[in-house]
Scaffold this motif. Structure first.
Motif, mmCIF file in Angstrom:
data_model
loop_
_atom_site.group_PDB
_atom_site.id
_atom_site.type_symbol
_atom_site.label_atom_id
_atom_site.label_comp_id
_atom_site.label_asym_id
_atom_site.label_seq_id
_atom_site.Cartn_x
_atom_site.Cartn_y
_atom_site.Cartn_z
ATOM 1 N N LYS A 43 0.793 -1.293 0.096
ATOM 2 C CA LYS A 43 -0.257 -0.133 -0.065
ATOM 3 C C LYS A 43 0.857 1.272 -0.092
ATOM 4 C CE LYS A 43 -2.531 1.297 3.586
ATOM 5 N NZ LYS A 43 -3.467 1.262 4.683
ATOM 6 N N LYS A 44 2.067 1.166 0.425
ATOM 7 C CA LYS A 44 2.927 2.370 0.748
ATOM 8 C C LYS A 44 3.986 2.432 -0.155
ATOM 9 C CE LYS A 44 0.552 4.295 4.370
ATOM 10 N NZ LYS A 44 -0.190 5.371 4.234
ATOM 11 N N ARG A 45 3.869 1.567 -1.211
ATOM 12 C CA ARG A 45 4.852 1.285 -2.278
ATOM 13 C C ARG A 45 5.328 2.674 -3.016
ATOM 14 N NH1 ARG A 45 0.161 -0.077 -4.167
ATOM 15 N NH2 ARG A 45 -0.624 0.500 -5.924
ATOM 16 N N ASP A 46 4.739 3.592 -3.157
ATOM 17 C CA ASP A 46 4.887 4.996 -3.668
ATOM 18 C C ASP A 46 5.815 5.769 -2.585
ATOM 19 O OD1 ASP A 46 3.923 4.786 -6.430
ATOM 20 O OD2 ASP A 46 1.946 5.591 -5.588
ATOM 21 N N ARG A 47 5.443 5.549 -1.525
ATOM 22 C CA ARG A 47 6.404 6.254 -0.251
ATOM 23 C C ARG A 47 7.778 5.573 -0.278
ATOM 24 N NH1 ARG A 47 4.352 5.879 5.909
ATOM 25 N NH2 ARG A 47 6.382 4.172 6.095
ATOM 26 N N TYR A 48 7.675 4.412 -0.328
ATOM 27 C CA TYR A 48 9.115 3.593 -0.328
ATOM 28 C C TYR A 48 9.815 4.039 -1.463
ATOM 29 C CZ TYR A 48 7.787 1.426 3.964
ATOM 30 O OH TYR A 48 7.349 1.079 5.288
ATOM 31 N N PHE A 61 13.051 3.730 -11.936
ATOM 32 C CA PHE A 61 11.713 2.978 -12.136
ATOM 33 C C PHE A 61 10.692 3.902 -12.350
ATOM 34 C CE2 PHE A 61 14.521 0.553 -9.141
ATOM 35 C CZ PHE A 61 14.349 -0.641 -9.716
ATOM 36 N N LYS A 62 9.825 3.550 -13.256
ATOM 37 C CA LYS A 62 8.699 4.432 -13.728
ATOM 38 C C LYS A 62 7.765 4.806 -12.739
ATOM 39 C CE LYS A 62 5.883 1.143 -15.759
ATOM 40 N NZ LYS A 62 4.838 0.620 -16.974
ATOM 41 N N ASP A 63 7.525 3.947 -11.572
ATOM 42 C CA ASP A 63 6.558 4.596 -10.644
ATOM 43 C C ASP A 63 6.532 3.368 -9.538
ATOM 44 O OD1 ASP A 63 5.359 2.041 -11.446
ATOM 45 O OD2 ASP A 63 3.900 3.028 -12.801
ATOM 46 N N GLY A 64 5.721 3.801 -8.333
ATOM 47 C CA GLY A 64 5.887 2.844 -7.258
ATOM 48 C C GLY A 64 5.585 1.249 -7.569
ATOM 49 N N PHE A 68 7.920 -1.760 -6.617
ATOM 50 C CA PHE A 68 7.550 -2.756 -5.743
ATOM 51 C C PHE A 68 7.930 -4.102 -6.224
ATOM 52 C CE2 PHE A 68 4.026 -6.010 -5.084
ATOM 53 C CZ PHE A 68 3.918 -6.128 -3.325
ATOM 54 N N GLN A 69 7.595 -4.492 -7.692
ATOM 55 C CA GLN A 69 7.876 -5.671 -8.140
ATOM 56 C C GLN A 69 9.385 -6.032 -8.242
ATOM 57 O OE1 GLN A 69 5.781 -7.879 -9.148
ATOM 58 N NE2 GLN A 69 4.004 -6.472 -8.506
ATOM 59 N N HIS A 70 10.148 -5.049 -8.314
ATOM 60 C CA HIS A 70 11.476 -5.255 -8.655
ATOM 61 C C HIS A 70 12.358 -5.120 -7.328
ATOM 62 C CE1 HIS A 70 11.204 -5.904 -13.004
ATOM 63 N NE2 HIS A 70 10.601 -4.883 -12.989
ATOM 64 N N VAL A 71 12.039 -4.162 -6.337
ATOM 65 C CA VAL A 71 13.022 -3.874 -5.428
ATOM 66 C C VAL A 71 12.253 -4.669 -3.901
ATOM 67 C CG1 VAL A 71 13.954 -2.239 -3.913
ATOM 68 C CG2 VAL A 71 13.840 -1.826 -6.164
ATOM 69 N N ILE A 72 11.122 -4.088 -3.704
ATOM 70 C CA ILE A 72 10.522 -4.518 -2.242
ATOM 71 C C ILE A 72 10.170 -5.939 -2.257
ATOM 72 C CG2 ILE A 72 8.231 -4.390 -0.974
ATOM 73 C CD1 ILE A 72 8.089 -1.355 -2.086
#
Length: 104
Positions: A43-48, A61-64, A68-72
């Motif tokens: 839910k907070k992927r953009d913040r991270y 990265f183009k967006d959160g 999320f998919q590649h890092v988190i």
């Protein structure tokens, strides 16, 4: 009030630090709470994504969602939580009786 923790501090950790700054070992946490952490990270992927010390990651990265998919999803905290959730639940999955006691 707790201090701001950058993305690297959160994702590189094997423990969860809650909003009050309390450190929790994943192995002692309830499975529902662990799943809530995964949901929170999603839910907070953009913040991270924006909270990285390495500002170049925002450009890479183009967006959160992509972050999320590649890092988190490859982070230490994510993989540690998944490993805890995949541990088998101890106990029996059937009913049995003990002489002199009620059905368990």
């Amino acid at each position: 009030m707790s201090k701001f923790r950058c993305t690297e501090e959160v994702l590189n950790n094997q423990n969860w630090v809650d909003g009050c700054g309390e450190i929790h070992e994943l192995s002692t946490m309830d499975k529902d709470y662990l799943q809530n952490i995964l949901y929170f990270l999603y839910k907070k992927r953009d913040r991270y994504w924006f909270g990285c010390k390495d500002i170049n990651l925002i450009e890479k990265f183009k967006d959160g969602d992509e972050f999320f998919q590649h890092v988190i999803r490859n982070s230490t905290i994510w993989k540690s939580i998944i490993a805890e959730l995949e541990k088998p639940v101890e106990g029996f999955n059937f009913d049995f009786t003990i002489p002199g006691e009620e059905t368990k």
